[in-house]
Design a protein around this motif. Structure first.
Motif, PDB file in Angstrom:
ATOM      1  N   GLU A  44       0.837  -1.202   0.000  1.00 20.83           N
ATOM      2  CA  GLU A  44       0.000   0.000   0.000  1.00 20.83           C
ATOM      3  C   GLU A  44       0.872   1.252   0.000  1.00 20.83           C
ATOM      4  N   GLU A  47       2.270   2.001  -3.425  1.00 23.02           N
ATOM      5  CA  GLU A  47       1.334   2.626  -4.362  1.00 23.02           C
ATOM      6  C   GLU A  47       0.915   4.028  -3.921  1.00 23.02           C
ATOM      7  N   ALA A  48       0.751   4.245  -2.638  1.00 23.99           N
ATOM      8  CA  ALA A  48       0.181   5.502  -2.146  1.00 23.99           C
ATOM      9  C   ALA A  48       1.205   6.617  -1.953  1.00 23.99           C
ATOM     10  N   ARG A  97     -11.344   7.022   1.388  1.00 26.18           N
ATOM     11  CA  ARG A  97     -10.073   7.725   1.248  1.00 26.18           C
ATOM     12  C   ARG A  97     -10.262   9.230   1.445  1.00 26.18           C
ATOM     13  N   TYR A 101      -8.017   7.729   5.954  1.00 24.56           N
ATOM     14  CA  TYR A 101      -8.348   6.587   5.098  1.00 24.56           C
ATOM     15  C   TYR A 101      -8.843   5.404   5.931  1.00 24.56           C
ATOM     16  N   THR A 104      -7.709   0.820   1.488  1.00 22.10           N
ATOM     17  CA  THR A 104      -6.479   0.899   0.714  1.00 22.10           C
ATOM     18  C   THR A 104      -6.793   1.286  -0.725  1.00 22.10           C
ATOM     19  N   CYS A 105      -5.760   1.383  -1.530  1.00 24.22           N
ATOM     20  CA  CYS A 105      -5.929   1.691  -2.957  1.00 24.22           C
ATOM     21  C   CYS A 105      -6.771   0.641  -3.665  1.00 24.22           C
ATOM     22  N   THR A 106      -6.736  -0.590  -3.176  1.00 25.75           N
ATOM     23  CA  THR A 106      -7.503  -1.673  -3.808  1.00 25.75           C
ATOM     24  C   THR A 106      -8.856  -1.894  -3.153  1.00 25.75           C
ATOM     25  N   SER A 160      -4.984   3.822  -9.998  1.00 23.22           N
ATOM     26  CA  SER A 160      -4.982   3.094  -8.730  1.00 23.22           C
ATOM     27  C   SER A 160      -6.244   2.244  -8.653  1.00 23.22           C
ATOM     28  N   GLU A 163      -9.587   4.021  -8.599  1.00 23.70           N
ATOM     29  CA  GLU A 163      -9.908   4.899  -9.717  1.00 23.70           C
ATOM     30  C   GLU A 163     -10.617   4.103 -10.821  1.00 23.70           C
TER      31      GLU A 163
END
Length: 188
Positions: A44, A47-48, A97, A101, A104-106, A160, A163
């Protein structure tokens, strides 16, 4: 550790380089409350985090005609994201987010939901940061009559996990050529 650092620029400079997401640091008490194991947290953070944007800002400032001011967030956006609205008006809150948060991104749980009390995190990390940035902007306006804030971020070529992958990504090709590299250097 302070929540942020402000590196002074030239007294007459209206320019502020804002570096909100370069850090991977997470205080141990907050780490203990996150639901991810170390491997998932590392992924995470990979990616973040806008890795190296603090160095880009520093190098840019070192080569500027008139040194800009630099504001750097000392902690990961997984602690709080200082660029999000701290209330329900934040569009990214729909994805877990917002300023604090929960996903996570996923889309995996980062913190327990519903998040019942974000106030301690907002009071400790978000609000002091927002106040300091507001005061810096006010100071630049008082000194120069305006403030120019440049957000220093990275921008991956792939969306991500939260998105919409069907939306077109903004074009950023050709930027590296201006600095002596090739377009492919941007993605290596």
């Amino acid at each position: 550790m302070n929540n942020f650092s402000i590196l002074p620029g030239h007294p007459s400079s209206p320019v502020i380089l804002h570096v909100p997401h370069a850090s991977r640091a997470i205080p141990s008490a907050i780490r203990a409350s996150l639901l991810l194991d170390d491997a998932a947290l590392g992924a995470e953070l990979d990616e973040a985090t806008d890795t190296g944007t603090d160095l880009i800002a520093a190098l840019g400032a070192d080569h500027a005609h008139m040194r800009p001011w630099i504001v750097c967030n000392a902690y990961s956006r997984l602690v709080v994201d200082p660029e999000r609205f701290p209330d329900d008006s934040e569009p990214a809150a729909a994805y877990g987010r917002g300023a604090v948060y929960t996903r996570t991104c996923t889309g995996t749980l980062l913190r327990q939901e519903p998040l019942t009390n974000a106030d301690p995190l907002l009071d400790t990390y978000f609000r002091p940061y927002a106040t300091a940035v507001s005061e810096l902007v006010t100071g630049r306006i008082a000194a120069w009559g305006r403030a120019v804030i440049i957000g220093v971020h990275s921008y991956p070529p792939r969306p991500s996990g939260f998105e919409d992958p069907t939306l077109a990504r903004p074009v950023v090709r050709g930027v590296c050529q201006e600095f002596g590299g090739s377009d492919s250097d941007a993605w290596d």
